[in-house]
Scaffold this active site. Structure first.
Site, PDB file in Angstrom:
ATOM      1  N   GLU A   1     -37.723  -3.814  -3.757  1.00  0.00           N
ATOM      2  CA  GLU A   1     -36.292  -3.722  -3.464  1.00  0.00           C
ATOM      3  C   GLU A   1     -35.974  -4.707  -2.344  1.00  0.00           C
ATOM      4  O   GLU A   1     -36.584  -4.663  -1.273  1.00  0.00           O
ATOM      5  CB  GLU A   1     -35.921  -2.307  -3.016  1.00  0.00           C
ATOM      6  CG  GLU A   1     -35.859  -1.295  -4.142  1.00  0.00           C
ATOM      7  CD  GLU A   1     -35.457   0.088  -3.662  1.00  0.00           C
ATOM      8  OE1 GLU A   1     -34.613   0.714  -4.327  1.00  0.00           O
ATOM      9  OE2 GLU A   1     -35.988   0.548  -2.624  1.00  0.00           O
TER      10      GLU A   1
ATOM     11  N   SER B   1     -39.143   2.177   3.700  1.00  0.00           N
ATOM     12  CA  SER B   1     -38.749   2.774   2.425  1.00  0.00           C
ATOM     13  C   SER B   1     -37.460   3.574   2.535  1.00  0.00           C
ATOM     14  O   SER B   1     -36.857   3.922   1.525  1.00  0.00           O
ATOM     15  CB  SER B   1     -39.865   3.688   1.904  1.00  0.00           C
ATOM     16  OG  SER B   1     -40.168   4.691   2.857  1.00  0.00           O
TER      17      SER B   1
END
Length: 605
Positions: free
Chosen positions: A324, A289
């Site tokens: 993402e 992340s």
């Protein structure tokens, strides 16, 4: 963003009754062909050897012989009386969000359906009035922006390769793997199983692997119970799950996703091993992340680096829509296109982003997390007052509620990895000048980890709301008092929102400047589908353009920067200054192609 505007709110109630029409229009939930036939919405469902064209021809011939009055839906009457329509609408109204909380569109639809008790011409006039209300309203515009933003984000940035194994029509013979059987790894495994892959779930710890498998089997059975999957489909999915403790079993995989803890050394060791095991064309992905994709890619050979990227799912991975797609310096165009197509195929919304600390979503969140806690330390807000301000704004969960749900140790470990956390009284080497120590102390000294430990910013009781309802904490109040400055005026809800969200938007502008995000609407998609931003506010960049105004945003950021000169995220973006000087929104700036003409903005995508 608009209601049915071609007579749908008037004709549908005449065919299926007012309650059913309201259910369909207000929820947008589709119905099957058989149910549509049963309701009278369609005349016939072709289930015999006859073709659709043959049956349609028969109906056309019959229609020629039928009186016009029997065929014109608009000439029909609804089954309900005007009084009944009012009662039905009143009940429906109580379940709808208020206009200021995104309810303008559904309430306009309700008003239009209420008019179905009038003659078709008069009812259609009401519908048209309500249609233009949603067409021209701010919420309608924001919703349409969100709709098209997703499609722009998913548009391939190049030509996807033909016959790639991950894009085949049938995936049942294709093998992939997930390394790490924790919450994120198991969730990603679930997504890949649902897509039809055979999936190796890898974890070196037997207990973790067992927990991961139990979670997957339990989730699959819950789908069966809820009617979302048949027993046969569930059985096939379980058979496609291949738990293992050995990376060596991944020698035939076409894709491997790493989803272990946020520790660069561990991740690099895993990828170094995988590079020697998996076949030459296998794509290697990290679910990190925040960590540097290029540093991770350095653990594999040069020939593998074009096949290396980040694939950042959001928790819980099998529920949240956003992913993402993080590109490293060496990530090839072909790999990017494959990931865009694959992400869409597994039912997720993929946004291509560049490589930096936190990428787009979590990079913007740094100021968000810091400022919410600093407000407590400054004595100008409380945990409940901050959460209330954000709930009223329309964010799905307040910042402290969200932190408790995610786990306070997650953020703590990220800050520790960045060198911000003080250890043994020694300040972190890279700690920012303005830093919320409170967020670290609540974890390190008070062991409050969030919902999972029964205490975080709030207390949680297993007997209250299944242990998920946030309850005020005396211990947290006492801790905050040790840090909070006394005698400060409490901030208004608007002041809280501006202090927390203006630097977030500013960081969005900087992501655009640096080429980490390709366009403003991509940032909006990330926050709409990854962070619970209200769709009727369009996303943070749309909000800044259309609700806040860039001139006011710049003015406030300059004021904050003057007040807190050592805080980088308050320093206004040069792109923001440029947009204000040109009197353009950032969306207009990009639509006019000015970002491509600016020498100072080099895309990393």
């Amino acid at each position: 963003g608009v209601i049915p505007g071609a007579g749908g709110t008037q004709r549908l109630p005449r065919l299926v009754t007012v309650p059913k029409a309201l259910e369909m229009i207000l929820t947008g939930k589709p119905i099957g062909a058989k149910e549509a036939r049963k309701l009278g919405l369609v005349d016939h469902v072709v289930e015999t050897k006859e073709t659709l064209v043959d049956v349609a021809r028969k109906y056309a011939e019959w229609a020629e012989l039928m009186p016009l009055a029997d065929r014109r839906v608009g000439w029909m009457s609804i089954k309900e009386t005007p009084e009944q329509v009012k009662m039905i609408a009143a009940v429906a109204s109580k379940k709808l969000p208020s206009p200021e909380m995104g309810g303008e569109g559904v309430r306009a639809a309700l008003e239009a359906v209420k008019a179905c008790s009038l003659p078709i011409k008069e009812g259609s006039a009401v519908e048209l009035q309500q249609f233009f209300k949603t067409l021209n309203g701010d919420q309608g515009k924001a919703r349409r922006h969100a709709f098209f933003a997703v499609r722009k984000a998913q548009k391939p940035i190049g030509m996807p390769p033909q016959n790639h194994p991950l894009l085949k029509k049938s995936l049942e013979n294709e093998t992939v793997a997930v390394v790490g059987a924790g919450l994120m790894g198991s969730g990603i495994c679930m997504v890949l199983l649902k897509a039809g892959f055979k999936v190796h779930l890898v974890d070196v710890y037997e207990e973790s692997l067992k927990k991961g498998v139990a979670f997957l089997k339990g989730t699959i059975q819950s789908y069966v119970k809820r009617g979302r999957m048949t027993e046969a489909q569930a059985k096939k999915m379980v058979q496609s799950l291949k738990p293992t403790r050995r990376l060596e079993n991944l020698s035939s995989c076409s894709l491997v996703v790493e989803a272990v803890i946020e520790d660069m050394k561990i991740k690099k060791n895993i990828f170094g091993s995988l590079d020697k095991i998996v076949p030459p064309g296998c794509i290697l992905l990290s679910n990190t992340s925040t960590l540097d994709i290029d540093e991770m890619a350095s653990a594999v050979g040069p020939s593998r680096r074009p096949l290396f990227a980040g694939w950042h799912f959001f928790s819980p991975a099998h529920v949240m829509k956003l992913v993402e797609i993080v590109l490293g310096k060496a990530t090839s165009l072909e790999t990017t296109c494959v990931l865009q197509q694959l992400t869409k195929r597994i039912g997720k919304i993929g946004v291509v982003v560049g490589n930096c600390d936190g990428f787009v979503g979590n990079r913007l969140l740094i100021s968000y997390g810091a400022e919410t806690t600093l407000l407590l330390e400054e004595g100008v807000a409380s945990v409940p007052s901050v959460d209330r301000a954000f709930l009223k704004f329309g964010i799905a969960l307040g910042p402290f509620q969200m932190a408790d749900l995610a786990g306070l140790d997650i953020g703590y470990n990220v800050r520790k990895e960045r060198g911000w956390v003080s250890v043994g009284g020694v300040p972190g080497k890279k700690k920012p000048p303005r830093y919320p120590e409170l967020a670290d102390v609540i974890v390190s000294e008070y062991k409050r980890l969030g919902q999972k430990s029964g205490k975080g910013w709030y207390d949680y009781d297993k007997n209250v709301g299944k242990g998920r309802k946030p309850l005020p904490s005396k211990e947290v109040d006492s801790l905050i008092r040790k840090y909070a400055k006394g005698g400060q005026r409490s901030f208004s809800e608007q002041e809280i929102i501006e202090r927390v969200l203006f630097p977030l938007v500013n960081e969005g502008f900087k992501c655009l400047e640096e080429g980490i995000a390709n366009k403003p609407s991509d940032i909006d998609v990330v926050y709409l589908y990854g962070y619970g931003w209200p769709v009727y506010r369009g996303g943070p960049m749309w909000w800044a353009d259309n609700e806040v105004g860039l001139k006011y945003l710049l003015q406030q950021l300059e004021q904050f920067s003057s007040q807190f000169p050592q805080t980088e995220y308050f320093v206004p973006s040069e792109l923001l200054r440029k947009c204000v000087t040109l009197n353009l929104t950032v969306e207009e700036y990009y639509n006019l192609g000015l970002s491509k003409k600016s020498n100072g903005m080099q895309s990393k995508l």
